[in-house]
Motif scaffolding. Sequence first.
Motif, PDB file in Angstrom:
ATOM      1  N   TRP A 369      -7.421  -9.202  31.207  1.00  0.00           N
ATOM      2  CA  TRP A 369      -5.992  -8.967  31.704  1.00  0.00           C
ATOM      3  C   TRP A 369      -5.759  -7.466  31.391  1.00  0.00           C
ATOM      4  CZ3 TRP A 369      -7.911 -11.966  28.124  1.00  0.00           C
ATOM      5  CH2 TRP A 369      -7.478 -11.600  26.513  1.00  0.00           C
ATOM      6  N   ASN A 370      -4.822  -6.734  32.159  1.00  0.00           N
ATOM      7  CA  ASN A 370      -4.658  -5.257  31.679  1.00  0.00           C
ATOM      8  C   ASN A 370      -2.985  -5.167  31.903  1.00  0.00           C
ATOM      9  OD1 ASN A 370      -5.250  -5.197  34.386  1.00  0.00           O
ATOM     10  ND2 ASN A 370      -4.826  -3.433  34.298  1.00  0.00           N
ATOM     11  N   THR A 371      -2.295  -4.295  31.498  1.00  0.00           N
ATOM     12  CA  THR A 371      -1.109  -3.715  31.740  1.00  0.00           C
ATOM     13  C   THR A 371      -1.424  -2.378  32.306  1.00  0.00           C
ATOM     14  OG1 THR A 371      -0.977  -3.143  29.465  1.00  0.00           O
ATOM     15  CG2 THR A 371       0.336  -4.989  30.304  1.00  0.00           C
ATOM     16  N   SER A 372      -0.460  -1.720  33.007  1.00  0.00           N
ATOM     17  CA  SER A 372      -0.508  -0.408  33.554  1.00  0.00           C
ATOM     18  C   SER A 372       0.780   0.271  33.412  1.00  0.00           C
ATOM     19  CB  SER A 372      -1.185  -0.454  35.144  1.00  0.00           C
ATOM     20  OG  SER A 372      -2.116  -0.922  35.093  1.00  0.00           O
ATOM     21  N   TRP A 373       0.695   1.547  33.401  1.00  0.00           N
ATOM     22  CA  TRP A 373       2.113   2.426  33.340  1.00  0.00           C
ATOM     23  C   TRP A 373       2.069   3.721  33.895  1.00  0.00           C
ATOM     24  CZ3 TRP A 373      -0.807   0.786  29.247  1.00  0.00           C
ATOM     25  CH2 TRP A 373      -1.225   1.755  28.525  1.00  0.00           C
ATOM     26  N   VAL A 374       3.107   4.364  34.251  1.00  0.00           N
ATOM     27  CA  VAL A 374       3.008   5.755  34.727  1.00  0.00           C
ATOM     28  C   VAL A 374       3.532   6.685  33.693  1.00  0.00           C
ATOM     29  CG1 VAL A 374       3.638   7.479  36.677  1.00  0.00           C
ATOM     30  CG2 VAL A 374       3.148   4.934  37.167  1.00  0.00           C
TER      31      VAL A 374
END
Length: 451
Positions: A369-374
């Motif tokens: 599982w992973n989170t992403s952000w800018v």
Amino acid sequence: MSKTGLTGRVIFKGDPGYNAARKNWDPHTDRFPKVFVFALRTKDVANAIRWARRNNVPIRPRSGRHALETNLSQVNGGIVIDVSEMKKIQLNRKLGTVVVESGNRVGRVVDTLARKGFIAPFGDSPSVGIGGITLGGGIGPLQRTTGLISDNLLEIEMVDAKGKVIRANKKCHSDLLWASRGGGGGNFGVYTKYKFKVLRAPAKATVFHVTWPWNQFEAVVKKWQLWAPSTSTKLGSELSVGPKKGGNVSMLGLFLGSKKEALRFLEPILSVGTPIEKTIKNLPYLEATKFLLAPDPILTQKFSNQFSSGFGRRPFPDKAYKTIRKFLEKAEGGTPAGFFFLNWGGAIRRIAPKATAFYWRDPQFYVEWNTSWVKPSHAARNIALTRNTRKKLQPYIVGSYINVPDQGIKCSGPVYYGKNYARLRRVKAKYDPTNVFNNPQSIPPARIGKR
């Protein structure tokens, strides 16, 4: 500091091309190495290691620039030995073997071999370096037929901490070959060549891509966890669940056989919920690989990520789904975040956990599982979300996959390598006793005299 002794394409800090050399898959690379050496041959790697030792400079090997944590492939004030320009591929049709230089990306290896009628195992991205993916184990949709990428490794060429070239196979330096089959990159030396055994490709394969609405994710994942480990070993499937904001559920995979047979095996999962999109087609093998390895952004993506991973020994109970739901509700919409499952078993399980460095042979499925952000200001929140989710899922998973590292795991060696960790430390002590090749996730050498 002397620049003499470095060969290949050499870029020092301040030289033209330095910023381009710094770019990694993660766009927020915050490391500033002293020098990049783009090796063109094995000798350039050896010269770079000797130079680094003489000048007391830390070393990071790099292959595909796909390290999910930037400080594993770059280091402030250090030397990055980049093998990405070493791209030879030599197939021996008669013996069913291929020698691949470690700068090749997975997509190039798959494409070259498929055109010649052979299967090269692959993961979920064509732009990953064959170097990194192989050493960590190498998982992907073909693994139930071919085994892990590292299970097909017959021989390696590696430059050690003294700049000496070592070849390891079953007869010579067999302990290093054992460690190279799942022991992770950046631990023992800089690898320059891999020799794999390869299988003949079928003329055709059946590929599939099925999508469900997000709100059906629990029903689909529950069924998938029961169905996927027990279906035909000629069938590989990946299941992805995106964030609640704008995400969906999608299954991608292939079956090494006819469409009619594939439909029979897929029926249990296709009958769950109401799929909104369904593509199932029988394609020439080369086209099937292109369907599965869609181009992904190389050094152009805008997102930073935090990953974690593990292996499921049995289907998740309802409690686990509450954790998954919370994660997907909090993950940022419009980013490549979510849960990813891959089916296990088949050829992977036919190898004993201690026969190679890759230990996790018995689970039913792999999960990440992973989170992403800018925006950099969103980093802390997302990293915490991924790591807290790991804590909550801990009762239902074992281990973690070294190619999807999570630096939040404390005492991570046994988590990545299970009961093979002690032996890996002994191999490390033999080939790199002074720990020249080290990074925040690397294996420390065993202390001499300790078993």
